[in-house]
Design a protein around this motif. Sequence first.
Motif, mmCIF file in Angstrom:
data_model
loop_
_atom_site.group_PDB
_atom_site.id
_atom_site.type_symbol
_atom_site.label_atom_id
_atom_site.label_comp_id
_atom_site.label_asym_id
_atom_site.label_seq_id
_atom_site.Cartn_x
_atom_site.Cartn_y
_atom_site.Cartn_z
ATOM 1 N N HIS A 32 0.784 -1.406 -0.120
ATOM 2 C CA HIS A 32 0.103 -0.088 0.070
ATOM 3 C C HIS A 32 0.960 1.280 0.036
ATOM 4 O O HIS A 32 0.544 2.312 -0.571
ATOM 5 C CB HIS A 32 -0.865 0.126 1.130
ATOM 6 N N VAL A 33 1.859 1.298 0.698
ATOM 7 C CA VAL A 33 2.750 2.288 0.862
ATOM 8 C C VAL A 33 3.427 2.654 -0.714
ATOM 9 O O VAL A 33 3.481 3.610 -1.114
ATOM 10 C CB VAL A 33 4.099 2.139 1.804
ATOM 11 N N ALA A 34 3.909 1.462 -1.351
ATOM 12 C CA ALA A 34 4.399 1.531 -2.532
ATOM 13 C C ALA A 34 3.432 2.186 -3.501
ATOM 14 O O ALA A 34 3.771 2.931 -4.290
ATOM 15 C CB ALA A 34 4.946 0.330 -2.850
ATOM 16 N N ILE A 35 2.134 1.451 -3.643
ATOM 17 C CA ILE A 35 1.256 2.155 -4.702
ATOM 18 C C ILE A 35 1.119 3.592 -4.355
ATOM 19 O O ILE A 35 0.855 4.487 -5.477
ATOM 20 C CB ILE A 35 0.057 1.306 -4.575
ATOM 21 N N ASP A 36 0.907 4.164 -3.185
ATOM 22 C CA ASP A 36 0.732 5.474 -2.740
ATOM 23 C C ASP A 36 1.655 6.230 -3.350
ATOM 24 O O ASP A 36 1.478 7.029 -3.731
ATOM 25 C CB ASP A 36 0.403 5.699 -1.309
ATOM 26 N N LEU A 37 2.912 5.793 -3.033
ATOM 27 C CA LEU A 37 4.138 6.721 -3.594
ATOM 28 C C LEU A 37 4.208 6.673 -5.254
ATOM 29 O O LEU A 37 4.516 7.484 -5.624
ATOM 30 C CB LEU A 37 5.469 6.044 -3.263
ATOM 31 N N SER A 51 -7.345 1.402 -15.849
ATOM 32 C CA SER A 51 -6.164 1.861 -16.489
ATOM 33 C C SER A 51 -5.943 3.189 -16.837
ATOM 34 O O SER A 51 -5.139 3.973 -16.720
ATOM 35 C CB SER A 51 -5.864 0.995 -17.866
ATOM 36 N N GLY A 52 -7.412 3.697 -17.150
ATOM 37 C CA GLY A 52 -7.346 5.268 -17.122
ATOM 38 C C GLY A 52 -6.988 6.112 -16.101
ATOM 39 O O GLY A 52 -6.558 6.973 -16.074
ATOM 40 N N GLN A 53 -7.359 5.453 -14.968
ATOM 41 C CA GLN A 53 -7.342 6.389 -13.720
ATOM 42 C C GLN A 53 -5.933 6.019 -13.234
ATOM 43 O O GLN A 53 -5.424 7.151 -12.502
ATOM 44 C CB GLN A 53 -8.272 5.496 -12.530
ATOM 45 N N GLU A 54 -4.961 5.402 -13.538
ATOM 46 C CA GLU A 54 -3.536 5.099 -13.292
ATOM 47 C C GLU A 54 -2.663 5.176 -14.420
ATOM 48 O O GLU A 54 -1.982 4.142 -14.800
ATOM 49 C CB GLU A 54 -3.531 3.769 -12.432
ATOM 50 N N ARG A 55 -2.835 6.242 -15.172
ATOM 51 C CA ARG A 55 -2.095 6.238 -16.626
ATOM 52 C C ARG A 55 -0.679 6.101 -16.066
ATOM 53 O O ARG A 55 -0.321 5.314 -17.157
ATOM 54 C CB ARG A 55 -2.611 7.615 -16.995
ATOM 55 N N ASP A 56 -0.121 6.668 -15.516
ATOM 56 C CA ASP A 56 1.407 6.198 -15.199
ATOM 57 C C ASP A 56 2.014 4.890 -14.983
ATOM 58 O O ASP A 56 3.027 4.890 -14.813
ATOM 59 C CB ASP A 56 1.800 7.438 -14.048
ATOM 60 N N LEU A 57 0.864 4.336 -14.283
ATOM 61 C CA LEU A 57 1.332 2.706 -14.003
ATOM 62 C C LEU A 57 1.307 1.831 -15.141
ATOM 63 O O LEU A 57 1.766 0.592 -15.167
ATOM 64 C CB LEU A 57 0.553 2.259 -12.582
ATOM 65 N N ILE A 58 0.688 2.237 -16.218
ATOM 66 C CA ILE A 58 0.251 1.286 -17.502
ATOM 67 C C ILE A 58 1.951 0.979 -18.070
ATOM 68 O O ILE A 58 2.220 -0.020 -18.055
ATOM 69 C CB ILE A 58 -0.576 1.852 -18.403
#
Length: 200
Positions: free
Chosen positions: A20-25, A101-108
């Motif tokens: 959770h910390v990693a995803i938040d960062l 995917s659209g909500q987290e565009r930078d993680l794709i």
Amino acid sequence: MDSLSLRERQKEKRRTRIYHVAIDLFKHNGFQATTATDIAKASNVSRGTFFNYYPYKEAVLLDYGSQIMGRLREHAEARLREGEAPVRVLEEIWAKLAEESGQERDLIPPLAYEVMNPSPERARTAYQALPLSRVIELILAPMQQAGQLRSDLSLQRMSNLIADTYLIIALRWSAYGTERSLAEEMRLTLNFLMEGVLKR
């Protein structure tokens, strides 16, 4: 026995906290800008402990993607049990995936890269963690049984092609963008793909 289960629960709790910390960062600082040291420090663990749970930073994203795939599979199974048409279920799954995917565009991009990683071991790990093709196969199976799909390609091959196309379109949209939303890009892509797998 109790001490072992307690130890396992503590390990799982620690892994969950690190995740959770990693995803938040990643969401706040960007994936590339976030280091394993940043994650370890924010999780109150050593860098070595982080690597005990995640052998590389991208592995955190595989847990993230795996959770999405689990939710998609549950939705597909429930809708098929309700008697919904497979094509409609696939459209729903496609739309949900585009929304995530659209909500987290930078993680794709880093997530997609893992599936295409030059390291066969890492690519295999990513493929197993992100079984989109198996969710699609589950949805298309009733159509194959009803003789609605072309017979010159296996169900697995068609499912893989659809899943791979999703990955490429999402990656291109994330990296370059278009005037259309990802959901619209994906809707057009799915219509095109289904034309290719339906029996003529």
